[in-house]
Design an enzyme around this catalytic site. Structure first.
Site, mmCIF file in Angstrom:
data_model
loop_
_atom_site.group_PDB
_atom_site.id
_atom_site.type_symbol
_atom_site.label_atom_id
_atom_site.label_comp_id
_atom_site.label_asym_id
_atom_site.label_seq_id
_atom_site.Cartn_x
_atom_site.Cartn_y
_atom_site.Cartn_z
ATOM 1 N N ASN A 106 0.864 -1.213 0.034
ATOM 2 C CA ASN A 106 -0.011 -0.313 0.105
ATOM 3 C C ASN A 106 1.034 1.262 0.128
ATOM 4 O OD1 ASN A 106 1.048 0.138 2.498
ATOM 5 N ND2 ASN A 106 -0.966 0.089 3.575
ATOM 6 N N GLY B 143 6.457 1.170 2.135
ATOM 7 C CA GLY B 143 7.241 0.760 0.936
ATOM 8 C C GLY B 143 7.589 1.689 -0.299
ATOM 9 N N LYS C 295 -3.131 -3.140 12.781
ATOM 10 C CA LYS C 295 -3.926 -3.718 11.709
ATOM 11 C C LYS C 295 -3.265 -4.726 10.897
ATOM 12 C CE LYS C 295 -7.471 -1.406 10.057
ATOM 13 N NZ LYS C 295 -8.139 -0.053 9.770
ATOM 14 N N ASN D 24 -5.875 -12.050 7.065
ATOM 15 C CA ASN D 24 -6.061 -12.257 5.495
ATOM 16 C C ASN D 24 -5.136 -12.915 4.783
ATOM 17 O OD1 ASN D 24 -8.417 -10.574 5.849
ATOM 18 N ND2 ASN D 24 -7.528 -8.778 5.578
ATOM 19 N N GLY E 34 -5.734 -16.542 5.245
ATOM 20 C CA GLY E 34 -6.861 -16.865 4.719
ATOM 21 C C GLY E 34 -6.593 -17.205 2.969
ATOM 22 N N TYR F 230 3.581 -2.727 18.059
ATOM 23 C CA TYR F 230 4.405 -3.580 17.296
ATOM 24 C C TYR F 230 4.581 -5.087 17.713
ATOM 25 C CZ TYR F 230 8.171 -5.181 13.833
ATOM 26 O OH TYR F 230 8.705 -5.699 12.946
ATOM 27 N N TYR G 29 -3.785 -21.622 12.683
ATOM 28 C CA TYR G 29 -3.955 -22.040 11.387
ATOM 29 C C TYR G 29 -3.388 -23.370 11.023
ATOM 30 C CZ TYR G 29 -7.135 -18.554 9.292
ATOM 31 O OH TYR G 29 -8.204 -17.638 9.079
#
Ligand code: UDP
Length: 310
Positions: free
Chosen positions: A35, A39, A94, A102, A105, A148, A162
């Protein structure tokens, strides 16, 4: 046989972009998500036009929808510089929590191997030294660094969930302080700060008394370790870092020597909860991955300084 595809979140970041390059060189297709909060497009310039490289601009804490086959998901998106996570604490939480969920996922849907880029910060201000993977850490959840540290600790926990529940083939790299070409000049971390200050004749800012330690690993060594871990059978965390430990005073003097700078040193307040010491125990990486760092601090700094000069 068709090429294997690697999805890398935060692929335009410092470590992410070096990894994109290495993966392309090693014959993978690379899909980079970023995003651009921290970066940089410049990091992608050397391979942006490669037909095996694809850039998707998106937030990983929103739903990720990438069509086609994916063999590996590398979740490197993060704000690892204290300066950045102090400025963006909510995004930091987040990307470490929702972003990891995500990315997991996607790996589950695509039946891909998943790797979390975790951190030595999970050890906090460590009471055990050097830090082995079985040390649980000493972290202040409500301090300034908590956003963090705790996001990465949560990320490790959900990665293991997972693995256990969905039988996902997961990897956790605990990456210690890493430096090298491609770091932003205003990144705020100690190596780019000192090099920048030394090259521009400004005072070098040592926080606290400079006796706190870090162990700095050159980027090429970290990338090699990440690749070996990605291809390994291990599911529990593995430390990746250089065990040679230095005080910030040793580091500042070395950078002054290597740049030939006439800058002076000034002492500033120590940031809240700044870890006093940090050194990875890399016995596990040596044993499982046959990996150990090859680049000394002096050689790595010389390469980094010449990149910063350019
Ligand atoms: N530090 C420093 N001067 C600077 C930047 C950082 O003395 O200009 C110190 C900082 O207090 C810490 C160490 O260098 O003890 C490493 O800081 P960095 O921000 O690179 O990352 P950390 O390892 O703390 O996450």
């Amino acid at each position: 046989m068709s090429k294997q595809t690697v999805l890398i979140t935060g692929g335009a970041g410092f470590i992410g972009s070096h990894l994109c390059k290495k993966l392309l060189n090693n014959g993978y297709k690379v899909i980079c998500l970023d995003n651009f909060i921290t970066g940089r497009r410049d990091n992608l310039a050397p391979f942006a036009k490669d037909s095996n490289f694809q850039l998707e601009i998106c937030n990983v804490f929103g739903y990720i929808d990438i069509p086609g086959k994916i063999d590996y998901v590398l979740h490197s998106a993060s704000l690892p510089s204290p300066k950045d996570y102090l400025n963006f604490p909510i995004q930091t939480l987040k990307v470490g929590s929702l972003g990891t969920h995500n990315a997991l996922g996607v790996a589950k849907k695509k039946k891909a191997v998943f790797m979390l880029f975790s951190t030595s910060e999970v050890y906090g201000d460590p009471l055990e030294h050097p830090q082995k993977e079985n040390y649980w850490g000493h972290v202040n959840p409500v301090g300034l660094r908590g956003c963090y540290d705790e996001s990465k600790r949560f990320a490790e926990a959900i990665t293991m969930a997972y693995h256990r529940v969905h039988k996902l083939n997961t990897k956790i790299a605990r990456i210690f302080n890493t430096y090298g070409p491609g770091m932003r000049h205003n990144d705020g971390r100690v190596v780019p700060n000192f090099i920048n200050q030394a090259l521009t004749g400004r005072a070098l800012t040592v926080y606290g008394n400079g006796r706190q330690t870090r162990s700095f690993c050159y980027i090429d060594d970290v990338v090699e370790g990440v690749l070996r871990l990605m291809l390994s059978k291990e599911n529990f965390p593995v430390n990746l870092g250089n065990p040679n430990e230095f005080t910030m005073l040793q580091l500042v003097k070395l950078i002054i020597k290597l740049t030939g700078s006439k800058s002076r040193i000034v002492f500033k307040g120590l940031p809240q909860d700044d870890p006093r010491q940090r050194q990875p125990d890399i016995a596990k990486a040596k044993r499982l991955l046959g990996w150990k760092p090859a680049v000394s601090l002096e050689d790595g700094l010389k390469r980094t300084i010449s990149w910063f000069r350019g």
